[in-house]
Design an enzyme around this catalytic site. Structure first.
Site, PDB file in Angstrom:
ATOM      1  N   GLU A   1      -5.618   6.178  -1.105  1.00  0.00           N
ATOM      2  CA  GLU A   1      -4.553   7.091  -1.508  1.00  0.00           C
ATOM      3  C   GLU A   1      -3.276   6.303  -1.683  1.00  0.00           C
ATOM      4  O   GLU A   1      -2.928   5.445  -0.867  1.00  0.00           O
ATOM      5  CB  GLU A   1      -4.348   8.167  -0.440  1.00  0.00           C
ATOM      6  CG  GLU A   1      -3.308   9.181  -0.856  1.00  0.00           C
ATOM      7  CD  GLU A   1      -3.297  10.412   0.032  1.00  0.00           C
ATOM      8  OE1 GLU A   1      -4.027  10.445   1.042  1.00  0.00           O
ATOM      9  OE2 GLU A   1      -2.541  11.347  -0.288  1.00  0.00           O
TER      10      GLU A   1
ATOM     11  N   ASP B   1       6.042  -2.744 -10.286  1.00  0.00           N
ATOM     12  CA  ASP B   1       5.459  -2.486  -8.969  1.00  0.00           C
ATOM     13  C   ASP B   1       4.301  -3.441  -8.679  1.00  0.00           C
ATOM     14  O   ASP B   1       3.253  -3.017  -8.205  1.00  0.00           O
ATOM     15  CB  ASP B   1       5.002  -1.024  -8.904  1.00  0.00           C
ATOM     16  CG  ASP B   1       4.977  -0.509  -7.474  1.00  0.00           C
ATOM     17  OD1 ASP B   1       5.514  -1.199  -6.578  1.00  0.00           O
ATOM     18  OD2 ASP B   1       4.423   0.583  -7.236  1.00  0.00           O
TER      19      ASP B   1
HETATM   20  N1  ATP Z   1     -10.059   1.246 -10.360  1.00  0.00           N
HETATM   21  C1  ATP Z   1     -10.262   1.202  -9.050  1.00  0.00           C
HETATM   22  N2  ATP Z   1     -11.455   0.765  -8.551  1.00  0.00           N
HETATM   23  C2  ATP Z   1     -11.680   0.709  -7.222  1.00  0.00           C
HETATM   24  N3  ATP Z   1     -10.782   1.074  -6.289  1.00  0.00           N
HETATM   25  C3  ATP Z   1      -9.591   1.526  -6.719  1.00  0.00           C
HETATM   26  C4  ATP Z   1      -9.269   1.626  -8.100  1.00  0.00           C
HETATM   27  N4  ATP Z   1      -7.999   2.099  -8.215  1.00  0.00           N
HETATM   28  C5  ATP Z   1      -7.553   2.282  -6.966  1.00  0.00           C
HETATM   29  N5  ATP Z   1      -8.505   1.957  -6.043  1.00  0.00           N
HETATM   30  C6  ATP Z   1      -8.400   2.034  -4.583  1.00  0.00           C
HETATM   31  O1  ATP Z   1      -7.589   3.127  -4.238  1.00  0.00           O
HETATM   32  C7  ATP Z   1      -6.496   2.706  -3.432  1.00  0.00           C
HETATM   33  C8  ATP Z   1      -5.277   3.551  -3.758  1.00  0.00           C
HETATM   34  O2  ATP Z   1      -4.828   3.199  -5.040  1.00  0.00           O
HETATM   35  P1  ATP Z   1      -3.427   3.680  -5.594  1.00  0.00           P
HETATM   36  O3  ATP Z   1      -3.158   2.910  -6.823  1.00  0.00           O
HETATM   37  O4  ATP Z   1      -3.452   5.165  -5.714  1.00  0.00           O
HETATM   38  O5  ATP Z   1      -2.410   3.352  -4.435  1.00  0.00           O
HETATM   39  P2  ATP Z   1      -1.695   1.995  -3.998  1.00  0.00           P
HETATM   40  O6  ATP Z   1      -1.940   0.930  -5.019  1.00  0.00           O
HETATM   41  O7  ATP Z   1      -2.096   1.698  -2.589  1.00  0.00           O
HETATM   42  O8  ATP Z   1      -0.173   2.392  -4.010  1.00  0.00           O
HETATM   43  P3  ATP Z   1       0.745   2.760  -5.273  1.00  0.00           P
HETATM   44  O9  ATP Z   1       0.611   4.220  -5.506  1.00  0.00           O
HETATM   45  O10 ATP Z   1       2.113   2.407  -4.853  1.00  0.00           O
HETATM   46  O11 ATP Z   1       0.233   1.959  -6.446  1.00  0.00           O
HETATM   47  C9  ATP Z   1      -6.325   1.211  -3.748  1.00  0.00           C
HETATM   48  O12 ATP Z   1      -5.757   0.517  -2.682  1.00  0.00           O
HETATM   49  C10 ATP Z   1      -7.742   0.771  -4.020  1.00  0.00           C
HETATM   50  O13 ATP Z   1      -8.363   0.407  -2.811  1.00  0.00           O
END
Ligand code: ATP
Ligand code: MG
Length: 384
Positions: A85, A204
């Protein structure tokens, strides 16, 4: 006018005209995005140089999905499919029934959306940007008030998981893998800065946004989402506007002025994390060691202290010269003065070279040191 989340000066515009192949967002392409109740207009085109090289095309490649299709793919968004998340919402693992493809589905927080129009322009931008080091957008869903994005699934998770949230049994990243990840991430950023026109400023860049595929192949994610963040939630807006604390360039934090050099600063912080294994901000550490750049800055000045900066998890298994060179690149990127930071293309050249110098911990040091190449000499003197 359609809202395109890019700004800054285009280096690409100043470069040689001959070999350019541009891909431009136009009204016809905007109209291809469905479903939408409103007509989008775009007077400010985003173009991508050499689009065909990276699999781009003049047509919008993103697929549209119904909410039901994605709910089925992610088993009704059950907890077992949750991957993580972030600030925009939850990410689930799913399998598309139509193609059997495994995907990552990001369900955007509904209260945080700025509107259908912006969401669609974002989708459009993401579907135009294609590069081996950018996570691919497969499709999207704009069904009722639901907004979801469907990405290629990255099986090894994020760089953050491998550096800072290491789960039991996870293999520690060795030196060669770290350099490969750094070089690949820099290439993704170079594409956004130098191939897209106007340049796309990532805003970011951080370890959690660098996702890893088979063989630790790195890809940048969330490069088009920066302006989709909620407007009502105060904390979240501050991370969106200011980037993430610890990665944010000082001039951006102070004046809000965003340039491609702010991304280079954030990249330098990520590179420092890769080398040292420390977090950009770590409140569990002693004062003076909590901010990675502040901790590293005095150490950069003393070559004898460089070995203290290597991640203890490497257990001494790194090439001393490679460590020095990688730290020199990081030091240049995190300089306070934006104009002193290198352009990302030069960082790519330096890191690609470093990644090509495979370190073998079992190899005996050969008698006599091999002569340095001109490039190595430039790197170790801090000139790239
Ligand atoms: N394409 C993907 N394939 C596999 N896992 C993913 C993918 N995109 C996101 N994730 C997983 O979901 C998690 C949350 O992703 P998300 O981009 O929503 O949040 P974040 O990168 O932790 O923070 P932010 O919202 O600031 O970017 C990630 O840390 C990753 O582990
Ligand atoms: Mg993310």
């Amino acid at each position: 006018m359609a809202w395109i989340p890019c700004s800054g000066i285009s280096r690409a515009n100043n470069s040689k005209k001959k070999t350019k192949k541009w891909m431009i967002i136009n009204q016809k392409q905007l109209d291809q995005i469905k479903p939408t109740s409103e007509k989008l207009e775009c007077n400010s085109p985003l173009s991508v140089k050499d689009a065909s090289k990276h699999g781009g095309s003049d047509n919008i490649s993103a697929l549209t999905f119904t909410f039901r299709e994605l709910a089925t793919a992610a088993k009704n968004f059950r907890a077992e499919t949750l991957l993580g998340e972030g600030g925009f919402g939850r990410v689930y693992k799913g399998r598309l029934e139509s193609t059997n493809q495994v995907v990552a589905i990001k369900q955007l927080n509904r209260n945080g959306l700025q509107g259908n129009r912006e969401f669609l322009v974002e989708v459009l931008m993401l579907s135009l940007l294609h590069h081996p080091n950018l996570v691919n957008l497969i499709g999207y869903c704009a069904d009722g008030d639901q907004r979801l994005l469907v990405y290629e699934y990255m099986p090894l998770g994020s760089l953050e998981d491998h550096l800072h949230d290491i789960s039991p049994g996870m293999k520690r990243l060795d030196w060669n893998t770290r350099m490969k990840i750094a070089a690949g991430a820099a290439k993704g950023l170079e594409y956004l800065h130098d191939k897209a026109s106007p340049p796309v400023i990532y805003r970011d860049l951080k370890c959690s946004n660098i996702l890893l595929g088979e063989g630790y192949h790195p890809k940048l994610s969330d490069f088009g989402l920066a302006k989709l963040g909620p407007v009502g939630d105060h904390t979240h807006v501050s991370t969106r506007v200011m980037g993430t604390y610890g990665y944010c360039a000082p001039e951006y934090a102070m004046t809000g002025q965003l340039t491609i050099k702010s991304d280079v600063y954030s990249f330098g912080v990520v590179l420092l994390e890769i080398i040292t294994g420390r977090k950009a901000i770590d409140s569990s550490k002693a004062t003076g060691e909590q901010n990675l750049v502040a901790w590293a800055s005095p150490l950069f000045k003393d070559r004898k202290k460089f070995s203290q900066m290597a991640d203890p998890m490497l257990q001494g298994q790194y090439p001393p010269r490679g460590l020095y060179q990688a730290l020199a690149i990081a030091a240049m990127c995190v300089q306070e003065q934006p104009n002193l930071r290198p352009v990302i293309a030069d960082v790519v050249t330096a890191l690609t070279y470093l990644a090509s110098q495979k370190y073998d911990p079992d190899a005996q040091t050969a008698p006599g040191t091999p002569r340095r190449t001109k490039k190595e000499a430039r790197l170790s003197s801090g000139r790239i």
